[in-house]
Enzyme design. Structure first.
Site, mmCIF file in Angstrom:
data_model
loop_
_atom_site.group_PDB
_atom_site.id
_atom_site.type_symbol
_atom_site.label_atom_id
_atom_site.label_comp_id
_atom_site.label_asym_id
_atom_site.label_seq_id
_atom_site.Cartn_x
_atom_site.Cartn_y
_atom_site.Cartn_z
ATOM 1 N N ASP A 1 -8.613 1.105 6.399
ATOM 2 C CA ASP A 1 -7.625 0.961 7.465
ATOM 3 C C ASP A 1 -8.170 1.528 8.775
ATOM 4 O O ASP A 1 -8.287 0.842 9.793
ATOM 5 C CB ASP A 1 -6.332 1.682 7.061
ATOM 6 C CG ASP A 1 -5.206 1.489 8.060
ATOM 7 O OD1 ASP A 1 -5.369 0.686 8.998
ATOM 8 O OD2 ASP A 1 -4.153 2.129 7.925
ATOM 9 N N ASP B 1 0.846 -1.198 0.000
ATOM 10 C CA ASP B 1 0.000 0.000 0.000
ATOM 11 C C ASP B 1 0.884 1.251 0.000
ATOM 12 O O ASP B 1 1.798 1.362 0.827
ATOM 13 C CB ASP B 1 -0.878 -0.046 1.261
ATOM 14 C CG ASP B 1 -1.967 1.006 1.250
ATOM 15 O OD1 ASP B 1 -2.412 1.392 0.158
ATOM 16 O OD2 ASP B 1 -2.384 1.423 2.352
HETATM 17 O O1 G3H Z 1 -4.356 3.101 1.810
HETATM 18 C C1 G3H Z 1 -5.107 2.945 2.802
HETATM 19 C C2 G3H Z 1 -6.465 3.454 2.813
HETATM 20 O O2 G3H Z 1 -6.642 4.409 1.815
HETATM 21 C C3 G3H Z 1 -6.978 3.769 4.170
HETATM 22 O O3 G3H Z 1 -8.050 4.668 4.211
HETATM 23 O O4 G3H Z 1 -7.845 5.814 6.413
HETATM 24 O O5 G3H Z 1 -9.989 5.764 5.207
HETATM 25 O O6 G3H Z 1 -9.148 3.704 6.226
HETATM 26 P P1 G3H Z 1 -8.784 4.995 5.601
HETATM 27 ZN ZN ZN Z 2 -4.581 5.043 0.876
#
Ligand code: G3H
Ligand code: ZN
Length: 283
Positions: free
Chosen positions: A231, A81
């Site tokens: 996340d 990621d």
């Molecule tokens: O790359 C990780 C995600 O874009 C996390 O997004 O902070 O909304 O869970 P979030």
């Molecule tokens: Zn992200």
């Protein structure tokens, strides 16, 4: 079973659903994601950020997630990621990742393309698909003036050019989404998403999906989003459950007793997302 994200996302694109991409940092989060995927018979991506690699070890965490993917009864891809540089990409390929994001979106257009192309060349040589990003997926927007907000979003024509020039497999878009908790009500720009979809044929990715209301997620999936990243909501479930448990059971020192309810709470979050993403029963 361990698969690449390409097979998962192409099926999602063909059949009108999105695959959840859930971040992990440790054993318990990984268990929660796999248990949810198996309970819902859904394909998933388990994603690891550079920060997670730093925290848990560049060897240890990928090894743990690889094993979890191999023994899972549903298809699982292991995804880097927001890959920050070429070096991290190479170490992830060595560690068995089956999906890579190279995020050079902060760089000027030409440099973003050059960075992504370098990664595409090595990843495609070993059959691993690549996600890239254009535009800025920011923080909460409520105090940001509209013109600034729009300037940070992905431009549809530039998205088409980027996909063509970069040669990658999935495109992460900035359409009003932001990482972390939203300060106000998130409002995705669906006209922009539709315009991007009309110009770009590869699967589209939505980052920052924690806290986006279900109706907007549904509309995003119907508008062509094929991978959705979560996340923050998992972290929140983990830590709030742990705080709650330890407050009620201050003498408990067995980590297995404390983490058990945390895993259950995270599993519930992931299962719910899988339902909204329409990926339940697709494994
Ligand atoms: O790359 C990780 C995600 O874009 C996390 O997004 O902070 O909304 O869970 P979030
Ligand atoms: Zn992200």
């Amino acid at each position: 079973m361990l698969v690449t994200s390409k097979e998962l996302l192409l099926d999602a694109q063909k059949n009108g659903y999105a695959v959840g991409a859930f971040n992990t940092n440790n054993l318990e989060i990984t268990q929660a994601i796999v248990r949810a995927a198996e309970a819902k018979r859904a394909p998933v991506l388990i994603q690891i950020s550079a920060g997670a690699l730093k925290y848990a070890g560049v060897d240890f965490l990928p090894m743990l997630v690889s094993k979890a993917a191999q023994i899972a009864t549903v298809p699982v891809a292991i995804h880097l990621d927001h890959g920050p540089d070429f070096k991290t990409v190479i170490s992830c390929l060595r560690a068995g990742f089956t999906s890579i994001m190279r995020d050079a979106s902060k760089l000027p257009y030409g440099e973003n393309v050059a960075e992504v192309r370098k990664v595409v060349e090595v990843c495609h040589a070993v059959g691993v698909p690549v996600e890239a990003e254009i535009g800025r997926i920011g923080g909460a927007e409520e105090h940001v003036v509209v013109s600034d907000r729009e300037a940070a979003m992905s431009d549809p024509d530039e998205c088409a050019r980027f996909a063509e020039d970069g040669g990658f497999d999935f495109l992460a878009v900035a359409i009003g989404n932001a990482h972390g908790f939203y300060k106000g009500e998130p409002k995705l720009d669906f006209d922009r998403l539709t315009a991007i979809r009309e110009r770009v044929s590869i699967p589209l990715v939505l980052h920052g999906a924690s806290g986006i209301p279900d109706a907007q997620i549904t509309r995003a999936v119907e508008s062509g989003i094929c991978k959705i990243n979560i996340d923050t909501e998992i972290r929140n479930a983990f830590i709030r459950t742990m705080q709650d448990y330890t407050q009620k059971n201050p003498d408990q020192i067995d980590p297995r007793k404390v983490f058990g309810p945390c895993i259950d709470a995270m599993q519930a979050v992931v299962e719910r997302k899988i339902e909204i993403f329409r990926s339940a029963g697709r494994a």
